[in-house]
Design a protein around this motif. Structure first.
Motif, PDB file in Angstrom:
ATOM      1  N   MET A 195      57.356  15.668 -61.249  1.00  0.00           N
ATOM      2  CA  MET A 195      57.308  14.855 -62.302  1.00  0.00           C
ATOM      3  C   MET A 195      57.364  13.095 -61.910  1.00  0.00           C
ATOM      4  SD  MET A 195      58.841  17.217 -65.023  1.00  0.00           S
ATOM      5  CE  MET A 195      59.853  18.582 -63.621  1.00  0.00           C
ATOM      6  N   LEU A 196      58.771  13.300 -60.558  1.00  0.00           N
ATOM      7  CA  LEU A 196      58.819  11.528 -60.181  1.00  0.00           C
ATOM      8  C   LEU A 196      57.281  10.885 -60.299  1.00  0.00           C
ATOM      9  CD1 LEU A 196      60.242   8.796 -59.341  1.00  0.00           C
ATOM     10  CD2 LEU A 196      60.266  10.300 -57.163  1.00  0.00           C
ATOM     11  N   LEU A 197      56.303  11.590 -59.181  1.00  0.00           N
ATOM     12  CA  LEU A 197      54.555  10.684 -59.016  1.00  0.00           C
ATOM     13  C   LEU A 197      53.992  10.753 -60.114  1.00  0.00           C
ATOM     14  CD1 LEU A 197      53.375   9.718 -56.935  1.00  0.00           C
ATOM     15  CD2 LEU A 197      52.569  11.878 -56.503  1.00  0.00           C
ATOM     16  N   ALA A 198      54.892  11.534 -61.063  1.00  0.00           N
ATOM     17  CA  ALA A 198      53.495  11.866 -62.127  1.00  0.00           C
ATOM     18  C   ALA A 198      54.059  10.537 -63.137  1.00  0.00           C
ATOM     19  CB  ALA A 198      53.714  12.511 -63.222  1.00  0.00           C
TER      20      ALA A 198
ATOM     21  N   HIS B  63      64.925  -0.556 -56.753  1.00  0.00           N
ATOM     22  CA  HIS B  63      64.572  -1.244 -55.699  1.00  0.00           C
ATOM     23  C   HIS B  63      63.114  -0.939 -55.438  1.00  0.00           C
ATOM     24  CE1 HIS B  63      68.675  -3.040 -55.499  1.00  0.00           C
ATOM     25  NE2 HIS B  63      69.115  -1.700 -55.653  1.00  0.00           N
ATOM     26  N   LEU B  64      63.066   0.066 -54.857  1.00  0.00           N
ATOM     27  CA  LEU B  64      61.123  -0.244 -54.735  1.00  0.00           C
ATOM     28  C   LEU B  64      59.945  -0.915 -55.937  1.00  0.00           C
ATOM     29  CD1 LEU B  64      60.833   4.116 -53.186  1.00  0.00           C
ATOM     30  CD2 LEU B  64      61.918   1.564 -52.249  1.00  0.00           C
ATOM     31  N   VAL B  65      60.911  -0.058 -56.994  1.00  0.00           N
ATOM     32  CA  VAL B  65      59.804  -1.015 -58.086  1.00  0.00           C
ATOM     33  C   VAL B  65      59.309  -2.109 -58.492  1.00  0.00           C
ATOM     34  CG1 VAL B  65      59.686  -0.741 -60.817  1.00  0.00           C
ATOM     35  CG2 VAL B  65      60.150   1.969 -59.621  1.00  0.00           C
ATOM     36  N   ALA B  66      60.654  -2.855 -57.624  1.00  0.00           N
ATOM     37  CA  ALA B  66      61.165  -3.743 -57.964  1.00  0.00           C
ATOM     38  C   ALA B  66      60.174  -5.021 -56.779  1.00  0.00           C
ATOM     39  CB  ALA B  66      62.103  -4.391 -58.062  1.00  0.00           C
ATOM     40  N   ALA B  67      60.057  -3.935 -55.636  1.00  0.00           N
ATOM     41  CA  ALA B  67      59.498  -5.171 -54.257  1.00  0.00           C
ATOM     42  C   ALA B  67      57.630  -4.844 -54.872  1.00  0.00           C
ATOM     43  CB  ALA B  67      59.828  -4.030 -53.632  1.00  0.00           C
ATOM     44  N   GLY B  68      57.594  -3.489 -55.725  1.00  0.00           N
ATOM     45  CA  GLY B  68      56.073  -2.545 -55.675  1.00  0.00           C
ATOM     46  C   GLY B  68      55.594  -2.153 -54.530  1.00  0.00           C
ATOM     47  N   ARG B  69      56.612  -1.395 -54.263  1.00  0.00           N
ATOM     48  CA  ARG B  69      55.688  -0.748 -52.793  1.00  0.00           C
ATOM     49  C   ARG B  69      57.245   0.152 -51.995  1.00  0.00           C
ATOM     50  NH1 ARG B  69      58.770  -3.235 -49.338  1.00  0.00           N
ATOM     51  NH2 ARG B  69      59.034  -5.796 -49.179  1.00  0.00           N
ATOM     52  N   GLY B  70      56.762   1.354 -51.269  1.00  0.00           N
ATOM     53  CA  GLY B  70      57.825   2.275 -50.845  1.00  0.00           C
ATOM     54  C   GLY B  70      57.454   3.623 -51.109  1.00  0.00           C
ATOM     55  N   HIS B  71      58.207   5.049 -50.324  1.00  0.00           N
ATOM     56  CA  HIS B  71      57.955   5.856 -50.725  1.00  0.00           C
ATOM     57  C   HIS B  71      58.749   6.748 -50.829  1.00  0.00           C
ATOM     58  CE1 HIS B  71      54.580   8.662 -49.450  1.00  0.00           C
ATOM     59  NE2 HIS B  71      56.023   9.402 -49.587  1.00  0.00           N
TER      60      HIS B  71
ATOM     61  N   GLY C 283      52.058   2.894 -63.333  1.00  0.00           N
ATOM     62  CA  GLY C 283      50.583   2.649 -62.382  1.00  0.00           C
ATOM     63  C   GLY C 283      51.231   1.833 -61.154  1.00  0.00           C
ATOM     64  N   LEU C 284      52.519   2.255 -60.736  1.00  0.00           N
ATOM     65  CA  LEU C 284      53.708   1.909 -59.637  1.00  0.00           C
ATOM     66  C   LEU C 284      53.381   2.250 -58.772  1.00  0.00           C
ATOM     67  CD1 LEU C 284      56.455   2.407 -61.450  1.00  0.00           C
ATOM     68  CD2 LEU C 284      55.330   0.334 -60.996  1.00  0.00           C
ATOM     69  N   PRO C 285      52.700   1.769 -57.697  1.00  0.00           N
ATOM     70  CA  PRO C 285      52.688   2.292 -56.018  1.00  0.00           C
ATOM     71  C   PRO C 285      53.241   2.514 -55.346  1.00  0.00           C
ATOM     72  CG  PRO C 285      52.275  -0.107 -56.226  1.00  0.00           C
ATOM     73  CD  PRO C 285      53.034   0.275 -57.567  1.00  0.00           C
ATOM     74  N   ILE C 286      54.367   3.615 -55.867  1.00  0.00           N
ATOM     75  CA  ILE C 286      54.824   4.079 -54.813  1.00  0.00           C
ATOM     76  C   ILE C 286      54.657   5.375 -54.823  1.00  0.00           C
ATOM     77  CG2 ILE C 286      57.526   5.089 -55.222  1.00  0.00           C
ATOM     78  CD1 ILE C 286      58.142   2.162 -56.335  1.00  0.00           C
ATOM     79  N   GLY C 287      54.687   6.102 -52.952  1.00  0.00           N
ATOM     80  CA  GLY C 287      54.423   8.038 -52.969  1.00  0.00           C
ATOM     81  C   GLY C 287      55.736   8.594 -53.188  1.00  0.00           C
TER      82      GLY C 287
END
Ligand SMILES: NC(=O)c1ccc[n+]([C@@H]2O[C@H](COP(=O)([O-])OP(=O)(O)OC[C@H]3O[C@@H](n4cnc5c(N)ncnc54)[C@H](O)[C@@H]3O)[C@@H](O)[C@H]2O)c1
Length: 280
Positions: free
Chosen positions: A171-174, A131-139, A180-184
């Motif tokens: 590994m999630l962050l990697a 859901h975060l990926v679909a929105a292109g944001r989140g943490h 190129g997904l802007p999720i923290g």
């Protein structure tokens, strides 16, 4: 990511302790909070408390994080209800601590610790990150432990699950960055925070299971734990430090510092081994 009014957060293990404190801090900042826990009754009471504390909505959900399908269904419900998910806090965890070495510890208990502390976190990631990926944001915030950065004798199931939680987060962050997904991602490694889990563990380490099997060395270990516990962080301060790390975009955060020097000692040993290998 700034934590702001109007956002939607999910916090697991929110009926008490650190999860409850993070949910409370979020609610006070006007964030709508979905609070998740196994324990329905205290969760209802926390929901009432939070609703009074802020402007956002508060939704209690009785779910076992070890149940992958239930977590996926929960994420769907949250997305349908709010149309957005900004912050996912994988906090639920258990620390049964019977004082047995790993060759004697109960295997069913080991599996449950890994199911909740590692798979519960993975289920949170698999359910919510799409859901975060679909929105292109989140943490995503994963609550590990200092036990995830250093050794934890006589509670190896917990320490092993928390090391895995740190690795999973890195590994999630990697993976997100590679795509190129802007999720923290933030992985939190606290020492002692004053919660019911810590008090229950303290009772266990003072119980007969521990006393019967410990030699003088282990008594010194218990005394050093007691010493470290004297300066326990309060959960509300831990919650503020977690949200500050989110806002700073930090991958690793140690809200209590490296209280017993375990993370430093372990890291130095690895660095020494690298030097001894002769590689640059
Ligand atoms: N308190 C500390 O000193 C400390 C230190 C380092 C890390 N941590 C970690 O912080 C997190 C929170 O710890 P705490 O001290 O607040 O613990 P706690 O036991 O006081 O609260 C944990 C909450 O998680 C819930 N929970 C447990 N298993 C669950 C499951 N399968 N599904 C849903 N909910 C579940 C419990 O019902 C409880 O309400 C844990 O992951 C813990 O390992 C705590």
């Amino acid at each position: 990511m700034l934590v702001e009014s109007g956002q939607v957060a999910v916090v697991t293990g929110a009926a008490r302790g650190i999860g409850r404190a993070i949910a409370t801090e979020l609610a006070s900042r006007g964030v709508s909070v979905v609070i998740v826990d196994l324990r329905a009754e205290p969760l209802g009471a926390v929901a009432e408390e939070l609703a009074a504390a802020g402007d956002g909505a508060v939704v209690p959900a009785t779910v076992d994080v070890a149940d992958a399908e239930a977590m996926t269904a929960l994420a769907q419900r949250v997305q349908e209800r709010f149309g957005r998910i900004d912050l996912v806090i994988n906090n639920a965890g258990i620390a049964p601590n019977d004082g047995k070495p790993m060759w004697e510890a109960d295997l069913a208990q080991w599996r449950r610790v890994v199911d909740v502390n590692l798979f519960g976190m993975l289920h949170g990631i698999r359910a919510f990150v799409p859901h975060l990926v679909a929105a292109g944001r989140g943490h995503v915030v994963n609550i590990a432990s200092l036990a995830g950065l250093s050794g934890t004798p006589l509670s190896a199931s917990y320490g092993t699950s928390k090391h895995a939680a740190v690795a999973l987060s890195e590994m999630l962050l990697a993976e997100l960055e590679l795509m190129g997904l802007p999720i923290g991602v933030t992985v939190v490694c606290p020492g002692f925070v004053r919660t019911p889990m810590v008090e229950e563990n303290r009772d266990m380490t003072r119980g007969p299971e521990w006393a019967d099997r410990l030699g003088a060395d282990a008594t010194a270990l218990l005394e050093s734990i007691e010493e470290t516990m004297k300066d326990m962080l309060e959960p509300d301060e831990a919650a503020r430090r977690v949200l500050a790390a989110v806002e700073a975009g930090a991958l690793h955060t140690l809200p209590t510092g490296d209280v017993a020097d375990g993370a430093r000692t372990r890291t130095r040993r690895v660095l020494d081994a690298i030097e001894a290998s002769g590689s640059d």
